[in-house]
Design a protein around this motif. Structure first.
Motif, short mmCIF file in Angstrom:
data_model
loop_
_atom_site.label_atom_id
_atom_site.label_comp_id
_atom_site.label_asym_id
_atom_site.label_seq_id
_atom_site.Cartn_x
_atom_site.Cartn_y
_atom_site.Cartn_z
N LEU A 112 0.83 -1.21 0.00
CA LEU A 112 0.00 0.00 0.00
C LEU A 112 0.86 1.25 0.00
O LEU A 112 2.06 1.20 0.26
N ARG A 113 0.22 2.41 -0.26
CA ARG A 113 0.90 3.68 -0.01
C ARG A 113 1.05 3.84 1.49
O ARG A 113 0.13 3.50 2.25
N ASP A 114 2.16 4.37 1.93
CA ASP A 114 2.40 4.38 3.38
C ASP A 114 1.36 5.19 4.15
O ASP A 114 0.99 4.85 5.26
N ASP A 115 0.83 6.24 3.51
CA ASP A 115 -0.15 7.10 4.20
C ASP A 115 -1.41 6.32 4.60
O ASP A 115 -2.11 6.69 5.53
N ASP A 116 -1.72 5.24 3.86
CA ASP A 116 -2.96 4.49 4.11
C ASP A 116 -2.79 3.41 5.17
O ASP A 116 -3.78 2.89 5.68
MG MG Z 1 3.21 8.70 1.55
#
Ligand code: MG
Ligand code: ATP
Length: 290
Positions: free
Chosen positions: A53-57
């Motif tokens: 995943l994208r790290d923000d999620d």
């Molecule tokens: Mg990010």
């Protein structure tokens, strides 16, 4: 998504944490095939699925139970304010969230931030930091290229991740006060204990991760010592457990083996030599089960 009963661990798909996250898991002897563009990959020899995943999620997905575990930077974790449990610091992805100011400016102490406009893509962390320090400053929330904000005139200072400082230099900025020292952490959904089957898999995975982290910070040291110097040598070795002492074929010497914290080696090597140790070997360790 497959519902095969496997525990799910979310890691960054492509970015600064991806390679080290995969490396840590491979060091745990998990057999992970090439994932190309797939979102989910099952580990061949363990009841674990990896979600890329994208790290923000990642924090929210772990909070909501889409994945039971995640690997993410503390910066992203604190910024999202997700309600998850931090299990372990993982020792990689180290960086520092800092206030940076124009090269010709001077910040004598934190009070000088009063009345300034500070651009950041970490508004929540910065807000907490300013509140804790009783500073009244304006947060300018921008999502990318934060370092351009002062020269564009939209902020006086910035608050951004810094490692080498090269990006700052290019933008005629210099690093100042530290807001957060961050590294990658293993996070866990708060309800995982209620799923006893998955919780058991989690405990197994955690003990492998701990063993790999212990091993990474430790080395195996071996040396020969004259019998008469044994006590002096044992005083010097910062051993995790009592060192092993073995007889050698000649009557004068002994072999001493010990597990030591890796960073101590260069501190003690001269003392060992002066005390009579010779043939000093330092070996890597793959796993340590304490
Ligand atoms: Mg990010
Ligand atoms: P994604 O596409 O997954 O959202 P990203 O561009 O937001 O990726 P990266 O730049 O790959 O994120 O950084 C991921 C994490 O790596 C950061 O949140 C931080 O914890 C860590 N990190 C380590 N060193 C640095 C650095 N020099 N600059 C920025 N982040 C760093």
């Amino acid at each position: 998504m497959s519902n095969n009963g496997n525990l799910k661990l979310a890691i960054q798909k492509s970015g600064r944490l991806s390679e080290s996250s995969l490396q840590l898991l491979r060091n745990c002897n998990l057999d992970i095939e090439k994932f190309n563009d797939r979102l989910v990959v099952s580990v061949r020899n363990f009841k674990l699925d990896l979600l890329f995943l994208r790290d923000d999620d990642i924090p929210e997905y772990v909070q909501d139970g889409v994945a039971e575990l995640g690997i993410v930077g503390q910066d992203v974790l604190y910024e999202t304010k997700a309600d998850v449990k931090v299990i372990k610091k993982l020792g990689f992805g180290r960086c520092s969230l800092r206030i940076a100011i124009p090269e010709n400016d001077d910040l004598r102490d934190i009070e000088d931030l009063n009345g300034k406009r500070i651009a950041t893509s970490f508004p929540n962390i910065l807000k907490d930091f300013l509140r804790q320090n009783k500073i009244d400053a304006k947060i300018v929330n921008i999502s990318g290229s934060v370092e351009a904000a002062p020269s564009l005139g939209i902020a006086d200072y910035i608050c951004d991740l810094v490692s080498t400082g090269n990006t700052l230099k290019l933008n005629k900025l210099k690093s100042s006060i530290s807001v957060l020292e961050s590294e990658a952490v293993l996070i866990k959904n708060k309800n995982l204990k209620n799923h006893s089957y998955k919780y058991q898999i989690f405990l197994k995975l955690l003990s492998r991760i701990e063993s790999v982290l212990n091993a990474k910070n430790s080395k195996y040291i071996m040396m020969n010592v004259p019998k008469k110097s044994l006590n002096d040598i044992l005083q010097i070795i910062p051993s995790l457990k009592s060192p092993t002492v073995l007889p050698l074929a000649d009557d004068e010497s002994l072999a001493v083996h010990a597990v030591i914290p890796a960073e101590k080696f260069w501190e003690i090597v001269d003392d060992l030599k002066s005390a009579g140790a010779s043939g000093i070997l330092l070996l890597p360790i793959e796993n340590i089960i304490i």
